[in-house]
Design a protein around this motif. Structure first.
Motif, PDB file in Angstrom:
ATOM      1  N   GLU A   1      -7.586 -11.894  10.415  1.00  0.00           N
ATOM      2  CA  GLU A   1      -6.049 -11.710   9.609  1.00  0.00           C
ATOM      3  C   GLU A   1      -6.207 -10.902   8.952  1.00  0.00           C
ATOM      4  O   GLU A   1      -4.086 -10.860   9.676  1.00  0.00           O
ATOM      5  N   THR A   2      -5.895  -9.578   8.614  1.00  0.00           N
ATOM      6  CA  THR A   2      -5.940  -8.681   8.028  1.00  0.00           C
ATOM      7  C   THR A   2      -5.735  -7.528   9.333  1.00  0.00           C
ATOM      8  O   THR A   2      -6.631  -7.494  10.247  1.00  0.00           O
ATOM      9  N   ASP A   3      -4.433  -7.296   9.328  1.00  0.00           N
ATOM     10  CA  ASP A   3      -4.432  -6.212  10.713  1.00  0.00           C
ATOM     11  C   ASP A   3      -5.632  -4.795  10.847  1.00  0.00           C
ATOM     12  O   ASP A   3      -5.411  -4.047   9.338  1.00  0.00           O
ATOM     13  N   PRO A   4      -5.916  -4.325  11.388  1.00  0.00           N
ATOM     14  CA  PRO A   4      -7.288  -3.428  11.250  1.00  0.00           C
ATOM     15  C   PRO A   4      -6.425  -2.410  11.049  1.00  0.00           C
ATOM     16  O   PRO A   4      -6.775  -1.577  10.490  1.00  0.00           O
ATOM     17  N   ALA A   5      -5.060  -1.761  11.319  1.00  0.00           N
ATOM     18  CA  ALA A   5      -4.578  -0.758  10.909  1.00  0.00           C
ATOM     19  C   ALA A   5      -4.180  -0.358   9.483  1.00  0.00           C
ATOM     20  O   ALA A   5      -3.512   0.435   8.897  1.00  0.00           O
ATOM     21  N   LEU A   6      -4.297  -1.120   8.992  1.00  0.00           N
ATOM     22  CA  LEU A   6      -4.055  -1.225   7.208  1.00  0.00           C
ATOM     23  C   LEU A   6      -5.455   0.026   6.574  1.00  0.00           C
ATOM     24  O   LEU A   6      -4.774   0.713   5.963  1.00  0.00           O
ATOM     25  N   ALA A   7      -6.126   0.488   7.177  1.00  0.00           N
ATOM     26  CA  ALA A   7      -7.580   0.583   6.844  1.00  0.00           C
ATOM     27  C   ALA A   7      -6.515   2.623   7.259  1.00  0.00           C
ATOM     28  O   ALA A   7      -6.744   3.449   6.020  1.00  0.00           O
ATOM     29  N   ALA A   8      -5.441   3.049   7.252  1.00  0.00           N
ATOM     30  CA  ALA A   8      -4.757   4.436   7.688  1.00  0.00           C
ATOM     31  C   ALA A   8      -3.794   3.791   6.718  1.00  0.00           C
ATOM     32  O   ALA A   8      -3.031   5.148   6.439  1.00  0.00           O
ATOM     33  N   GLU A   9      -3.629   3.240   5.347  1.00  0.00           N
ATOM     34  CA  GLU A   9      -2.327   3.313   4.766  1.00  0.00           C
ATOM     35  C   GLU A   9      -3.571   2.822   3.647  1.00  0.00           C
ATOM     36  O   GLU A   9      -2.582   2.945   2.310  1.00  0.00           O
ATOM     37  N   VAL A  10      -4.751   2.576   3.135  1.00  0.00           N
ATOM     38  CA  VAL A  10      -5.559   2.758   1.753  1.00  0.00           C
ATOM     39  C   VAL A  10      -6.078   3.766   1.677  1.00  0.00           C
ATOM     40  O   VAL A  10      -7.193   5.006   2.872  1.00  0.00           O
ATOM     41  N   ASP A  11      -6.899   4.100  -0.021  1.00  0.00           N
ATOM     42  CA  ASP A  11      -7.956   5.033   0.009  1.00  0.00           C
ATOM     43  C   ASP A  11      -9.598   4.681   0.516  1.00  0.00           C
ATOM     44  O   ASP A  11      -9.526   5.702   0.947  1.00  0.00           O
ATOM     45  N   ARG A  12      -9.510   3.499   0.875  1.00  0.00           N
ATOM     46  CA  ARG A  12     -10.545   2.572   0.552  1.00  0.00           C
ATOM     47  C   ARG A  12     -10.470   1.409   1.256  1.00  0.00           C
ATOM     48  O   ARG A  12      -9.545   0.503   0.718  1.00  0.00           O
ATOM     49  N   LEU A  13     -11.550   1.156   2.453  1.00  0.00           N
ATOM     50  CA  LEU A  13     -11.247  -0.685   2.805  1.00  0.00           C
ATOM     51  C   LEU A  13     -12.679  -1.383   3.045  1.00  0.00           C
ATOM     52  O   LEU A  13     -13.692  -0.624   3.576  1.00  0.00           O
ATOM     53  N   THR A  14     -12.635  -2.054   2.100  1.00  0.00           N
ATOM     54  CA  THR A  14     -13.987  -2.992   2.510  1.00  0.00           C
ATOM     55  C   THR A  14     -13.578  -4.365   3.358  1.00  0.00           C
ATOM     56  O   THR A  14     -12.533  -5.672   3.157  1.00  0.00           O
TER      57      THR A  14
ATOM     58  N   ALA B   1       0.781  -1.522  -0.308  1.00  0.00           N
ATOM     59  CA  ALA B   1       0.369   0.103   0.580  1.00  0.00           C
ATOM     60  C   ALA B   1       1.092   1.185  -0.203  1.00  0.00           C
ATOM     61  O   ALA B   1       0.207   2.205  -0.867  1.00  0.00           O
ATOM     62  N   ARG B   2       1.529   1.136   0.929  1.00  0.00           N
ATOM     63  CA  ARG B   2       2.605   3.065   0.263  1.00  0.00           C
ATOM     64  C   ARG B   2       3.798   2.611  -0.958  1.00  0.00           C
ATOM     65  O   ARG B   2       3.604   3.840  -0.486  1.00  0.00           O
ATOM     66  N   ALA B   3       4.342   1.570  -1.295  1.00  0.00           N
ATOM     67  CA  ALA B   3       4.640   1.863  -2.741  1.00  0.00           C
ATOM     68  C   ALA B   3       4.114   2.018  -3.961  1.00  0.00           C
ATOM     69  O   ALA B   3       4.509   2.951  -4.123  1.00  0.00           O
ATOM     70  N   ALA B   4       2.567   1.386  -3.902  1.00  0.00           N
ATOM     71  CA  ALA B   4       1.749   2.079  -4.925  1.00  0.00           C
ATOM     72  C   ALA B   4       0.796   3.392  -4.601  1.00  0.00           C
ATOM     73  O   ALA B   4       0.651   4.633  -5.169  1.00  0.00           O
ATOM     74  N   ARG B   5       0.977   4.346  -2.911  1.00  0.00           N
ATOM     75  CA  ARG B   5       0.479   5.574  -3.225  1.00  0.00           C
ATOM     76  C   ARG B   5       2.083   6.292  -3.335  1.00  0.00           C
ATOM     77  O   ARG B   5       1.447   7.209  -3.299  1.00  0.00           O
ATOM     78  N   LYS B   6       3.456   5.486  -3.335  1.00  0.00           N
ATOM     79  CA  LYS B   6       4.737   6.889  -3.147  1.00  0.00           C
ATOM     80  C   LYS B   6       3.836   6.604  -4.522  1.00  0.00           C
ATOM     81  O   LYS B   6       4.597   7.872  -5.402  1.00  0.00           O
ATOM     82  N   LYS B   7       3.636   6.028  -5.842  1.00  0.00           N
ATOM     83  CA  LYS B   7       3.742   6.288  -6.617  1.00  0.00           C
ATOM     84  C   LYS B   7       2.486   7.617  -7.551  1.00  0.00           C
ATOM     85  O   LYS B   7       2.406   7.469  -8.867  1.00  0.00           O
ATOM     86  N   GLY B   8       1.737   7.215  -6.610  1.00  0.00           N
ATOM     87  CA  GLY B   8       0.234   8.091  -6.807  1.00  0.00           C
ATOM     88  C   GLY B   8      -0.816   8.121  -7.288  1.00  0.00           C
ATOM     89  O   GLY B   8      -1.489   8.046  -7.872  1.00  0.00           O
ATOM     90  N   LEU B   9      -1.030   5.792  -6.195  1.00  0.00           N
ATOM     91  CA  LEU B   9      -1.994   5.499  -6.740  1.00  0.00           C
ATOM     92  C   LEU B   9      -3.110   5.440  -6.104  1.00  0.00           C
ATOM     93  O   LEU B   9      -2.626   5.298  -5.152  1.00  0.00           O
ATOM     94  N   GLU B  10      -4.674   5.373  -6.194  1.00  0.00           N
ATOM     95  CA  GLU B  10      -4.938   5.119  -4.613  1.00  0.00           C
ATOM     96  C   GLU B  10      -5.401   3.890  -4.861  1.00  0.00           C
ATOM     97  O   GLU B  10      -5.404   2.998  -6.085  1.00  0.00           O
ATOM     98  N   VAL B  11      -5.296   3.569  -3.761  1.00  0.00           N
ATOM     99  CA  VAL B  11      -5.557   1.911  -3.196  1.00  0.00           C
ATOM    100  C   VAL B  11      -7.183   1.790  -2.443  1.00  0.00           C
ATOM    101  O   VAL B  11      -7.059   2.156  -1.512  1.00  0.00           O
TER     102      VAL B  11
END
Length: 268
Positions: free
Chosen positions: A36-49, A18-28
């Motif tokens: 399974e997934t760490d809830p902290a991921l919400a702060a690293e992406v633009d949308r989360l489901t 997520a960090r690498a993609a956003r550095k490239k200017g992409l919306e994640v």
């Protein structure tokens, strides 16, 4: 492409991607798996489901509504949890009904094919993260002695056969004896079992890709936590396949190996 989808499992790889993609200017646009997934991921992406394991249609709906055309699978799904807690929807049933084999590679390829038939191409997360792949040579800790080199060679030979059977990626060896093979329990439990069988003294852990590995998903990955598991059972060597093993937080991994006296080597 101005946005990319992320099908997130456990571990640190979804965060790195997520960090690498956003550095490239992409919306994640991410879809995370409950339990399974760490809830902290919400702060690293633009949308989360959030979805449960097996809810394929919900993932595809989230991507379709966001206009996602390309996506990656990053992070694992615990196979024991997947067997016990999966909630397959009609999308999962659609995929399963076409399978001739339920082994990992066949299932993941079938999932990717189904997504592509619905307009979402699955690509490799390492297309964005080439710097996290294991380099060649001695990477940390003491130099290998001849007996350990022989154990590494044996572990790689057995890991290749294990991979050909599409069973696992990790082998634990000590003094010329194979102590453990990774199966449904995962890497950590294989290391713990093998290390204990070796008397908690000097086991060699080998990870390598399956020969038929699709590099878009399920690459071997290690991080600082792997060293903690090894230390618990006195394992002394971690041998990894060059260019096909993901190093999660490499600086901390190497520093941790040095402080624990654990050798890390990248083997081509």
């Amino acid at each position: 492409m101005d946005r990319i989808g992320l099908i997130a499992g456990n571990g640190r790889l979804p965060f790195l991607f997520a960090r690498a993609a956003r550095k490239k200017g992409l919306e994640v646009v991410a879809v995370a798996h409950r339990g399974e997934t760490d809830p902290a991921l919400a702060a690293e992406v633009d949308r989360l489901t959030w979805v449960r394991v097996g809810q394929v249609d919900r993932i595809q709906k989230a991507f379709r509504e966001a206009g996602v055309k390309q996506a990656v699978m990053a992070g694992g799904i615990g196979r024991v949890r997947a067997l016990a807690e999966a909630r397959p929807d009609l999308g999962a049933v659609r995929i399963i009904s076409r399978l001739r084999s339920f082994r990992d590679d066949a299932l993941l390829r079938a999932v990717a094919s189904d997504f592509e038939s619905r307009g979402v191409t699955i690509i490799a997360p390492t297309d964005f993260l080439g710097e996290v792949l294991c380099p060649e040579g001695h990477l940390a800790g003491p130099r290998l002695h001849p007996a350990q080199e022989k154990d590494v060679a044996l572990g790689r030979e057995v890991a290749m056969l294990l991979g050909q059977a599409d069973v696992g990626q990790t082998v634990v060896v000590h003094n010329g004896h194979v102590l453990a093979l990774e199966a449904v329990e995962g890497t950590d439990e294989a290391i713990l079992r093998g290390g204990r069988l070796g008397g908690n003294s000097g086991a060699v852990v080998v990870k390598r890709c399956k020969p038929q590995q699709d590099l878009r998903f399920d690459l071997p990955a290690v991080g600082p936590h792997t060293l903690e598991v090894m230390q618990e059972v006195g394992a002394r060597v971690l041998a990894l396949e060059v260019g096909r093993t993901v190093l999660l937080d490499a600086p901390a991994l190497f520093a941790g190996a040095e402080s624990r006296g654990i050798t890390i080597v990248g083997v081509p």
